[in-house]
Design a protein around this motif. Structure first.
Motif, mmCIF file in Angstrom:
data_model
loop_
_atom_site.group_PDB
_atom_site.id
_atom_site.type_symbol
_atom_site.label_atom_id
_atom_site.label_comp_id
_atom_site.label_asym_id
_atom_site.label_seq_id
_atom_site.Cartn_x
_atom_site.Cartn_y
_atom_site.Cartn_z
ATOM 1 N N ARG A 141 -16.902 28.476 9.698
ATOM 2 C CA ARG A 141 -17.400 27.236 9.112
ATOM 3 C C ARG A 141 -16.724 26.033 9.769
ATOM 4 N N ALA A 142 -15.409 26.159 9.984
ATOM 5 C CA ALA A 142 -14.664 25.039 10.558
ATOM 6 C C ALA A 142 -15.110 24.766 11.991
ATOM 7 N N VAL A 143 -15.252 25.810 12.789
ATOM 8 C CA VAL A 143 -15.613 25.573 14.184
ATOM 9 C C VAL A 143 -17.072 25.124 14.286
ATOM 10 N N ALA A 144 -17.927 25.615 13.387
ATOM 11 C CA ALA A 144 -19.318 25.155 13.375
ATOM 12 C C ALA A 144 -19.369 23.673 13.008
ATOM 13 N N SER A 145 -18.559 23.265 12.032
ATOM 14 C CA SER A 145 -18.505 21.852 11.650
ATOM 15 C C SER A 145 -17.998 21.011 12.816
ATOM 16 N N PHE A 146 -16.953 21.506 13.461
ATOM 17 C CA PHE A 146 -16.366 20.793 14.593
ATOM 18 C C PHE A 146 -17.403 20.592 15.699
ATOM 19 N N LEU A 147 -18.138 21.646 16.013
ATOM 20 C CA LEU A 147 -19.145 21.540 17.077
ATOM 21 C C LEU A 147 -20.300 20.630 16.662
ATOM 22 N N ALA A 148 -20.665 20.677 15.380
ATOM 23 C CA ALA A 148 -21.715 19.777 14.908
ATOM 24 C C ALA A 148 -21.220 18.329 15.004
ATOM 25 N N TYR A 149 -19.928 18.135 14.784
ATOM 26 C CA TYR A 149 -19.374 16.784 14.875
ATOM 27 C C TYR A 149 -19.343 16.287 16.324
ATOM 28 N N VAL A 150 -18.765 17.097 17.240
ATOM 29 C CA VAL A 150 -18.632 16.610 18.617
ATOM 30 C C VAL A 150 -19.987 16.512 19.323
ATOM 31 N N GLY A 151 -21.008 17.169 18.786
ATOM 32 C CA GLY A 151 -22.352 17.012 19.357
ATOM 33 C C GLY A 151 -22.808 15.571 19.257
ATOM 34 N N GLU A 152 -22.362 14.881 18.220
ATOM 35 C CA GLU A 152 -22.733 13.474 18.053
ATOM 36 C C GLU A 152 -21.606 12.752 17.318
ATOM 37 N N PRO A 153 -20.569 12.350 18.047
ATOM 38 C CA PRO A 153 -19.373 11.812 17.379
ATOM 39 C C PRO A 153 -19.609 10.506 16.621
#
Ligand code: HEM
Lengths: 404, 226
Positions: free
Chosen positions: B179-191
C-alpha cells in the motif's frame, strides 16, 4: 465607461486615421441582433474564448517543449522528457499543460454543440452558406491541428495514432508512397515526423484564426439567424451591447466552471482527454492492443474503419466532410428552424445519435458486433444527407409565427 | 418520443457490450485506500529504495525531491542514509544495467515514475500486482512469475515483496508495504496533484461568484426586453 473611452481625443484621433472606433461600434456595440437568441448562441463566443486559451497556453508550452525523438534511455525520448519537465519542474507548467490538453477537448465539445445548433435552426441556409462553409473549414483545420499536436508528447498513443493515420495516406493509389514519405519525412514515423508536426502544430492555429476572422466577418454581413428561423422585424432587433455582451459573459462563466473542473479535478478525463497509454513512452516495437484516436476524432475514424477497403474508407471519410460542406444546397426546404420541421427534426436527432454511436464504436477495439453497429451508423450518417434534398416534398411544416 | 426510445435502447446495449468487453479475462483489482500523508509516502519511499530500486528507476525524481516535495518531506539525514554515494541532485536510479537486466529477465524493467498514470487502475493496479503472485493453477508458469493481475499472467518480475508463500503473521506487514509503495508511486506520478486540487477549489469558488455576478447583470440588463 466604454462610451467615454471611445470619445477621448486619442480615440477620435485614431479613428480619423484607422476607423477603430467605427469598427468597435459596428462589430461589438451597435451590431444588430435578434432579441430571441438562446444560450445555444453563446457557444460562438465561448469558442473564441477557448481559441484564446489554446493559443496562449500553447505558446507557453512551446517555450519548454523539445520536438526531438532522440532516445534518452530506457525507451524515453527528449520530447517525452521535456513534457514531464513541464509537468514537474517548470513553474505552474502542469497548469499550462492541463489547460491546453483539456482545452483541446473543450474546443471540440463546444464546436460540436455550436454546429448542432446551426443545423437545428437551419442557420446554414441562404444567406448564411458562406458562414457555414467557413465553419466546416474551421472544423477540418481544427482536426488537423489536434492530430499534429497529439504526436508531440511522443507517447505510445501519439506514436501509434500518427502511424495508423498517416498509413491511410499510403493507401492512395499512385501518389500514396510519395505522400506518406512527405508527411512523415521518411519511411516510418520518427524524429523528422515529430519536427514537422511541431512546425505544423504551431502554424495551423494561425490559419484557423484567419478562418475564424472570416467566419465572424461573414456573420456580421448576414447577421445571426435565430431559433425561430424567420427574419425578425425591426421590433425584434436589439444592439449586441449590452444585451448579448452580458448574456455571453454568463455563458462563458458557466463554461469556465465546467472547464476548470476538468483542469483541476479530472485533467485526464479518465483516459478520454489524455489517454492512459500515452503515459508510456513511444515504443515502435510494441503495438498497443487498441489504437484509437481521442474521442473527438472517433466518429470520423469509425466511418473510415467501417469501410472494408482502405481506399474507399478514405473516400468515405472525405465524403463525410463533403456532405457537411454541401448542406446548404442539399436542403431545399424554405423553412429554416427544426422547430417547424417535424420530419427534419426527427432525422436530425437520429443523425446526431448516429454520430454518438460512431464515436462510441471508434473508441473501442473492433469486434464483429461493433463493426456491424459502426456500419449501420455510417449508413445512417450518409442516409441523412441523401434524404435531405427530398424531405421538403412530403414534409408538412408547422405554421411559422409572424415575428420573433 | 419514439426516436428517443430507440436511441436510448441502442446506447444502452452499446454501453453493456462495452462494459463486458472491458473486464475480459482480468479479475477486479484488490480494493485499497491509498494515502498521501508523510508517513505513508516516506514508508513507500523506503520500500522503493530498499526493494524496487534493485531493478527499477525513477528517472524524473531526484534524491533531493524526497526532501523538497512537501508531501514527502524527508530530512537530509534520512535521504543521505538511502542514497549512499549518489549525488543529491541525481535521479533515483537502479544499479542494474539494461544489458544485465536483459540477460537476467529478458526485458528491461520499466521506469516507475509514471507507472501509476500509465496503467488502468493506477495505484490499485500496483498494489494488486504486488500482492497478485500465486501458484499457476495450470502449473505452466514457474512460481514467482505467475501473477493474477498481469496481462497474460506471466510476468518477468519475480515476486519482489515475497508475497507467495508468506506466513500468516507477515501478511499485514506485506500489505502495508504494498500500500505504501503504491501510494508513493501514485504520488510521484504527479507530484503537483495535491496543489492542483487545492488551487482548483479556489479557482472554482472564484468562478462561481463571478458567474453569479454575470447572471445578476444579465437579469438586470434584460429586464426591459420582452
Ligand atoms: C474556432 C471555431 C469557431 C468560432 C470561434 C466561431 C465563432 C462564431 C461566433 C462568435 C458566432 C456568432 C455567435 C453564435 O451564433 O454562436 C458564430 C456563428 C455561427 N457559426 Fe461559428 N465559430 C466557429 C466554428 C464554427 C463551425 C465549425 C461551424 C459549422 C460548421 C460554425 C457555424 C456557424 C453558424 C452557422 C453560425 C450562425 C448561427 C446563427 O446565426 O444561427 N461555426 N460562430
Amino acid at each position: 465607461m466604454l462610451e467615454k473611452m471611445l470619445n477621448t481625443k486619442f480615440a477620435q484621433w485614431l479613428d480619423e486615421r484607422t476607423h477603430v472606433v467605427q469598427y468597435v461600434r459596428f462589430h461589438l456595440l451597435d451590431y444588430p441582433t435578434p432579441k430571441n437568441l438562446n444560450y445555444w448562441y453563446a457557444f460562438g463566443s465561448i469558442a473564441l474564448v477557448v481559441l484564446i486559451i489554446q493559443v496562449l497556453s500553447g505558446v507557453f508550452l512551446a517555450m519548454d517543449y523539445k520536438p526531438a525523438a532522440v532516445p534518452t534511455g530506457n525507451g524515453f525520448s527528449m520530447a517525452f522528457d521535456s513534457i514531464e519537465r513541464i509537468m514537474r519542474e517548470v513553474n505552474d507548467g502542469w497548469l499550462i499543460r492541463y489547460m491546453h490538453a483539456v482545452g483541446a477537448s473543450a474546443f471540440f465539445f463546444v464546436i460540436y454543440l455550436h454546429m448542432a445548433r446551426g443545423m437545428y435552426y437551419g442557420s446554414y441556409k441562404k444567406p448564411r452558406e458562406f458562414l457555414w462553409i467557413m465553419g466546416v473549414m474551421i472544423l477540418v483545420i481544427m482536426q488537423a491541428t489536434v492530430f499534429f499536436g497529439y504526436l508531440l508528447p511522443w507517447g505510445q498513443m501519439s506514436y501509434w495514432g500518427a502511424t495508423v493515420i498517416t498509413n491511410i495516406f499510403g493507401a492512395i493509389p499512385g501518389i500514396g508512397d510519395w505522400l506518406l514519405q512527405l508527411v512523415r519525412g521518411g519511411y516510418g514515423v520518427g524524429d523528422p515526423t515529430l519536427n514537422r508536426f511541431f512546425a505544423l502544430h504551431f502554424l495551423f492555429p494561425f490559419i484557423l484564426i484567419a478562418f475564424v476572422f472570416w467566419h465572424v466577418m461573414a456573420l456580421h454581413v448576414v447577421h445571426s439567424n435565430n431559433p425561430e428561423g424567420i427574419e425578425p422585424s425591426k421590433k425584434g432587433i436589439i444592439p449586441f451591447h449590452p444585451y448579448y455582451t452580458v448574456k455571453d459573459l454568463f455563458g462563458i462563466g458557466v463554461f469556465l466552471i465546467v472547464y476548470s473542473w476538468f483542469v483541476f479535478f479530472d485533467p485526464t478525463g479518465h483516459g478520454l482527454i489524455i489517454e492512459t497509454n500515452n503515459f508510456n513512452p513511444a515504443d515502435p516495437l510494441k503495438t498497443p492492443p487498441d489504437i484509437t484516436p481521442v474521442w473527438y476524432l472517433t466518429p470520423w475514424y469509425e466511418i473510415l474503419r467501417s469501410v472494408p477497403n482502405k481506399l474507399l474508407g478514405i473516400v468515405g471519410m472525405a465524403f463525410a466532410y463533403v456532405c457537411l460542406f454541401l448542406m446548404p444546397w442539399l436542403d431545399r426546404s424554405p423553412v429554416r428552424s427544426a422547430r417547424y420541421r417535424p420530419v427534419y427534426r426527427t432525422m436530425l436527432l437520429v443523425f446526431f445519435a448516429s454520430i454518438g454511436v460512431l464515436g462510441y464504436c471508434g473508441h473501442h477495439e473492433v469486434t464483429p458486433e461493433l463493426l456491424l453497429i459502426g456500419r449501420i451508423a455510417s449508413l445512417v450518417y450518409f442516409a441523412f444527407f441523401a434524404l435531405l434534398p427530398f424531405v421538403h416534398k412530403f414534409e408538412k411544416n408547422r405554421p411559422l409565427p409572424e415575428d420573433i | 418520443m419514439k426516436t428517443w426510445t430507440m436511441v436510448m435502447i441502442l446506447l444502452g446495449w452499446l454501453a453493456g457490450s462495452g462494459a463486458a468487453m472491458a473486464g475480459e479475462g482480468m479479475p477486479p483489482l484488490k480494493p485499497v485506500q491509498l494515502s498521501m500523508d508523510q508517513k505513508t509516502l516516506q514508508h513507500g519511499a523506503q520500500v522503493f529504495t530498499e526493494v524496487c530500486m534493485g531493478c527499477h528507476s525513477l528517472r524524473y525524481v531526484t534524491w533531493k525531491h524526497l526532501m523538497d516535495y512537501p508531501e514527502i518531506g524527508m530530512t537530509r539525514e534520512q535521504v543521505d542514509e538511502m542514497r549512499g554515494d549518489a549525488p543529491l541532485t541525481a535521479p533515483i536510479k537502479t544499479g542494474l544495467s539494461e544489458a544485465d537486466a536483459r540477460e537476467s529477465y529478458g526485458v528491461v524493467p520499466p521506469d516507475l515514475t509514471l507507472i501509476a498514470r500509465a496503467r488502468e487502475g493506477g495505484g490499485a493496479y500496483i498494489y494488486s500486482l504486488l500482492l497478485g503472485f500465486e501458484h499457476d493453477p495450470e502449473g505452466k508458469v514457474p512460481d514467482g512469475n505467475y501473477n493474477l493481475y498481469f496481462p497474460g499472467h506471466r510476468i518477468a518480475m519475480a515476486d519482489p515483496l515475497g508475497w507467495l508463500d508468506h506466513d500468516e503473521d507477515e501478511e499485514q506487514e506485506l500489505k502495508e508495504q504494498a500500500r505504501a509503495v503504491a501510494s508513493f508511486l501514485a504520488y510521484v506520478g504527479e507530484p503537483h496533484q495535491l496543489e492542483r486540487k487545492a488551487l482548483g477549489r479556489k479557482v472554482l469558488i472564484f468562478l462561481v461568484v463571478l458567474t453569479l455576478i454575470f447572471w445578476l447583470l444579465k437579469r438586470e440588463v434584460w429586464r426591459d426586453v420582452h
